[in-house]
Design a protein around this motif. Sequence first.
Motif, short mmCIF file in Angstrom:
data_model
loop_
_atom_site.label_atom_id
_atom_site.label_comp_id
_atom_site.label_asym_id
_atom_site.label_seq_id
_atom_site.Cartn_x
_atom_site.Cartn_y
_atom_site.Cartn_z
N ASP A 187 0.82 -1.21 0.00
CA ASP A 187 0.00 0.00 0.00
C ASP A 187 0.86 1.27 0.00
N ARG A 188 2.12 1.11 -0.40
CA ARG A 188 3.04 2.25 -0.49
C ARG A 188 4.03 1.99 -1.62
N ASP A 189 4.59 3.08 -2.17
CA ASP A 189 5.64 2.96 -3.18
C ASP A 189 6.87 2.33 -2.55
N VAL A 190 7.64 1.60 -3.33
CA VAL A 190 8.88 1.00 -2.82
C VAL A 190 10.02 1.30 -3.79
N THR A 191 11.20 1.39 -3.25
CA THR A 191 12.41 1.53 -4.04
C THR A 191 13.12 0.20 -4.02
N ILE A 192 13.46 -0.31 -5.21
CA ILE A 192 14.14 -1.60 -5.27
C ILE A 192 15.35 -1.50 -6.20
N ARG A 193 16.25 -2.45 -6.03
CA ARG A 193 17.41 -2.59 -6.90
C ARG A 193 17.15 -3.82 -7.75
N VAL A 194 17.12 -3.63 -9.06
CA VAL A 194 16.90 -4.73 -9.99
C VAL A 194 18.23 -5.05 -10.65
N MET A 195 18.63 -6.31 -10.60
CA MET A 195 19.88 -6.75 -11.22
C MET A 195 19.55 -7.76 -12.31
N ASP A 196 20.19 -7.62 -13.44
CA ASP A 196 20.06 -8.58 -14.53
C ASP A 196 21.44 -8.73 -15.14
N ARG A 197 21.56 -9.65 -16.08
CA ARG A 197 22.86 -9.82 -16.70
C ARG A 197 22.70 -10.06 -18.19
N MET A 198 23.77 -9.76 -18.87
CA MET A 198 23.83 -10.03 -20.30
C MET A 198 25.15 -10.74 -20.56
N PRO A 199 25.34 -11.30 -21.73
CA PRO A 199 26.61 -11.99 -22.00
C PRO A 199 27.79 -11.05 -21.80
N TRP A 200 28.90 -11.61 -21.43
CA TRP A 200 30.11 -10.85 -21.22
C TRP A 200 31.26 -11.61 -21.85
N ALA A 201 32.07 -10.93 -22.61
CA ALA A 201 33.22 -11.55 -23.26
C ALA A 201 34.48 -10.81 -22.85
N ASN A 202 35.45 -11.55 -22.40
CA ASN A 202 36.71 -10.96 -21.98
C ASN A 202 37.70 -11.02 -23.14
N ARG A 203 37.25 -10.52 -24.29
CA ARG A 203 38.07 -10.53 -25.50
C ARG A 203 37.61 -9.42 -26.43
N ASP A 204 38.50 -8.96 -27.27
CA ASP A 204 38.21 -7.81 -28.14
C ASP A 204 37.41 -8.15 -29.38
N ASP A 205 37.41 -9.42 -29.81
CA ASP A 205 36.72 -9.77 -31.06
C ASP A 205 35.25 -10.15 -30.85
N VAL A 206 34.77 -10.01 -29.63
CA VAL A 206 33.34 -10.18 -29.33
C VAL A 206 32.89 -8.93 -28.59
N ARG A 207 31.89 -8.24 -29.14
CA ARG A 207 31.41 -7.00 -28.54
C ARG A 207 29.98 -7.18 -28.07
N VAL A 208 29.73 -6.79 -26.84
CA VAL A 208 28.38 -6.80 -26.29
C VAL A 208 28.07 -5.37 -25.86
N VAL A 209 26.98 -4.82 -26.42
CA VAL A 209 26.68 -3.40 -26.20
C VAL A 209 25.20 -3.23 -25.89
N VAL A 210 24.88 -2.48 -24.82
CA VAL A 210 23.49 -2.12 -24.54
C VAL A 210 23.12 -1.02 -25.54
N LYS A 211 22.04 -1.24 -26.30
CA LYS A 211 21.63 -0.29 -27.34
C LYS A 211 20.52 0.64 -26.86
N GLU A 212 19.52 0.08 -26.22
CA GLU A 212 18.38 0.88 -25.76
C GLU A 212 17.97 0.41 -24.38
N GLN A 213 17.40 1.34 -23.61
CA GLN A 213 16.83 0.99 -22.31
C GLN A 213 15.77 2.02 -21.95
N SER A 214 14.70 1.54 -21.36
CA SER A 214 13.60 2.44 -21.03
C SER A 214 13.88 3.25 -19.77
N GLU A 215 14.83 2.80 -18.99
CA GLU A 215 15.19 3.49 -17.75
C GLU A 215 16.70 3.43 -17.61
N ALA A 216 17.29 4.51 -17.14
CA ALA A 216 18.75 4.58 -17.02
C ALA A 216 19.28 3.59 -16.00
#
Length: 177
Positions: free
Chosen positions: A93-122
């Motif tokens: 019955d009240r607003d709440v502040t939460i921390r949302v965590m998610d993950r995307m692929p991660w590559a520890n190499r230069d020949d694979v690029r993972v980039v966030v393109k769009e998001q509805s919230e910063a």
Amino acid sequence: MPILSDFVYLEGSARNDSTTVLLEGPYSAYMDGRFVGKASLPMVAQGELLNIGFGADSQLRVARELVNKTEAIRGGNREITFNYRLMLQNFKDRDVTIRVMDRMPWANRDDVRVVVKEQSEALSTDKEYLRDQKPKGLLRWDTSVPKGASGATAKEISYTFTVEHDKNMVLVAGAQR
């Protein structure tokens, strides 16, 4: 972390402002006089920040949905685009502040690029998150969810990211072939 569970977990943070080191060992967590679980406390140095879990909040829910996945060949590269939607529900019955965590692929190499393109919230602007977690593919939003947000009125966070690599490369979780 909607990729792991539909539940939202309560967590408390405290700094060890005492003059002694807190030693490692088991603890029992209580909230509002009610037992909520057991865990192990790590060793906590003087001045160190400590996070302690208090179990799931039964009045908050989060869901993760893959909305769309597309693949395209651009020159000599394969580009895979993922669009996800996170739905946050608040039955309180009240607003709440939460921390949302998610993950995307991660590559520890230069020949694979993972980039966030769009998001509805910063994403979060927390300095430790930006330094330690974001570079490893973790996404974090510190957001408010209005009271009664559920069903058609649930709060939505959407984001899109791309994975780009040589079209002859086959990506496998944890390895390359």
